[in-house]
Design an enzyme around this catalytic site. Structure first.
Site, mmCIF file in Angstrom:
data_model
loop_
_atom_site.group_PDB
_atom_site.id
_atom_site.type_symbol
_atom_site.label_atom_id
_atom_site.label_comp_id
_atom_site.label_asym_id
_atom_site.label_seq_id
_atom_site.Cartn_x
_atom_site.Cartn_y
_atom_site.Cartn_z
ATOM 1 N N THR A 1 0.631 1.494 -20.238
ATOM 2 C CA THR A 1 -0.301 0.704 -19.417
ATOM 3 C C THR A 1 -1.585 0.551 -20.224
ATOM 4 O O THR A 1 -2.161 1.547 -20.653
ATOM 5 C CB THR A 1 -0.605 1.408 -18.079
ATOM 6 O OG1 THR A 1 -1.096 2.725 -18.343
ATOM 7 C CG2 THR A 1 0.638 1.494 -17.215
ATOM 8 N N THR B 1 0.855 -1.189 0.000
ATOM 9 C CA THR B 1 0.000 0.000 0.000
ATOM 10 C C THR B 1 0.896 1.246 0.000
ATOM 11 O O THR B 1 0.608 2.224 -0.687
ATOM 12 C CB THR B 1 -0.928 -0.003 1.226
ATOM 13 O OG1 THR B 1 -1.714 -1.204 1.215
ATOM 14 C CG2 THR B 1 -1.859 1.192 1.215
ATOM 15 N N GLU C 1 0.932 4.286 -2.630
ATOM 16 C CA GLU C 1 0.697 5.688 -2.255
ATOM 17 C C GLU C 1 1.871 6.582 -2.642
ATOM 18 O O GLU C 1 1.683 7.739 -3.005
ATOM 19 C CB GLU C 1 0.410 5.801 -0.749
ATOM 20 C CG GLU C 1 -0.758 4.965 -0.222
ATOM 21 C CD GLU C 1 -2.050 5.155 -0.987
ATOM 22 O OE1 GLU C 1 -2.187 6.164 -1.704
ATOM 23 O OE2 GLU C 1 -2.913 4.268 -0.907
#
Ligand SMILES: [Zn+2]
Length: 430
Positions: free
Chosen positions: A275, A245, A249
């Site tokens: 992407t 996480t 972030e």
């Protein structure tokens, strides 16, 4: 590609809403795109409508920087060291997390941003060539803003049990987390440090990272992580327990969007060409190929919501955005010099480690805090134990370092209840 400055005013407001709803990136444990988004949107709009213009300016700079980059000579593979300060906020003593938990997180960042993570081998063949070493390393600050020695960690007991949640704010909507006077902890100069607040959110979300220009005030700029999801020592079987996480972030902090952009195949994408277009986030651990918008999704990208164990890569295009950020709105970190490694006695720790940065040997001299046998452990930046010995505290211990790859290392010394850690740097011999 539709850029913010090309939008009429009424659509700019829509853009802001979309930006905050979609890129607001609250990772909520159960309902990923609900309460956290609303909370952030409400908070930001009420407090500072200028957020939209700041973020639009950053996006314009980013697009131009990347376009110009194509005309520049190939970059050297320079490693950029990011000085980090971790602010631990706790209400219950169990929330006052250990140094080891913090070191584990720094180690995970140094794996994920240097493409040293073990699950890199699980990237499907069709995406392998896009995976990249971002070239960022993270270092706990060794100097405070005032120039005093520090371990790069602050610890603050607070009266507010859920201070990591934006709901814990003043009546005018100011989150208490970011201000010492409100029960939180002031940021260290956000131009020179990556500020990471680790605080209980009471399950409001797992983490939150600000894109450049997104925070209402520079004093709120940085990254917030729920106490239970920071580092990888809280392995209780949950899906986000491997410290990724924080990787996600910090991706936002360096201006990455979620990989699906705005939900829906026809909506805004993530401003990254390599992407694939993706219509929504993934949960759990999908099987490749998982298709949407006519192609296989890159659900193993750090900027999806996939389980920690199943995300493993940034792409070249994402690296370009992060390089634009570090050369633009985050450029204060480049010359911060807050992560200097210096040859220094540590009377507070009871040891002296010298020299630092180290040469051929790491020498450790023990002071009065240590008696008898001391366990000496040397970890690399990814948390792997690479040297272990037991030493009599009356002697100087010399650890050979000439075979070590350059980088950040942690020296742990334990002697009964006395435990200390020193951060050291091994420089390239050249
Ligand atoms: Zn996010």
């Amino acid at each position: 590609m539709l850029l913010p400055e090309q939008l009429p005013m009424n659509k700019k407001v829509t853009y802001l809403l979309i930006l905050l709803l979609t890129f607001g990136h609250w990772l909520v444990a159960q309902e990923l795109d609900k309460c956290g988004h609303d909370l952030l949107l409400e908070n930001a709009l009420e407090r500072d409508p200028a957020v939209v213009d700041r973020m639009a300016a950053v996006e314009t700079f980013t697009q131009e920087w990347i376009a110009n980059q194509a005309n520049r000579p190939a970059q050297t593979r320079e490693i950029i060291t990011i000085p980090v300060v971790v602010h631990v906020l706790w209400n219950e003593p169990s929330e006052d997390i250990s140094n080891l938990q913090i070191y584990s997180q720094i180690g995970i960042l140094n794996e994920d941003f240097r493409m040293r993570n073990e699950n890199i081998n699980e990237i499907p063949d069709d995406f392998k060539a896009l995976a990249v070493d971002v070239g960022f390393e993270f270092c706990l600050a060794t100097l405070t803003p005032e120039g005093d020695l520090t371990d790069g960690i602050t610890r603050t007991q607070t009266d507010w049990p859920c201070i990591g949640d934006f709901n814990t704010s003043t009546e005018s909507g100011i989150p208490r987390l970011f201000y010492s006077i409100l029960g939180g902890q002031d940021a260290w100069d956000p131009r020179r440090y990556l500020n990471i607040w680790v605080a209980p959110t009471c399950n409001a979300f797992l983490g939150f990272g600000f894109n450049p220009g997104q925070s209402v005030s520079p004093q709120e700029d940085g990254v917030v992580l729920d106490t239970d999801y920071f580092g990888n020592v809280c392995n209780d079987g949950r899906n986000h327990h491997l410290g990724r996480t924080t990787t996600h972030e910090i991706g936002h902090y360096f201006n990455l969007k979620h990989i699906w952009g705005t939900k829906g195949c026809e909506e805004e994408d993530d401003f990254v060409e390599d992407t694939p277009r993706q219509d929504n986030f993934h949960l759990g651990c999908p099987t490749h190929p998982s298709e949407s918008c006519g192609s296989a999704d890159m659900f193993m990208n750090f900027m999806d919501y996939t389980d920690d164990a199943c995300i493993s890569m940034f792409t070249i295009g994402q690296k370009n955005r992060m390089l634009a950020a570090i050369n633009g709105p985050r450029s204060g970190l480049l010359n911060s010099n807050r992560c200097l490694f210096i040859n220094r006695p540590r009377p507070d720790l009871g040891i002296t480690v010298f020299p630092n940065p180290v040469g051929d040997c790491i020498h450790v001299e023990f002071n009065a805090n240590f008696e008898n046998d001391v366990t000496v452990l040397l970890y690399d930046s990814s948390g792997k134990l690479i040297y272990e010995t037991i030493n009599n505290a009356s002697n100087i211990r010399s650890i050979p370092a000439d075979g070590l790859p350059p980088g950040v290392y942690y020296l742990h010394l334990t002697n009964g209840s006395t435990k200390v850690t020193e951060q050291i740097l091994v420089r390239d011999a050249k």
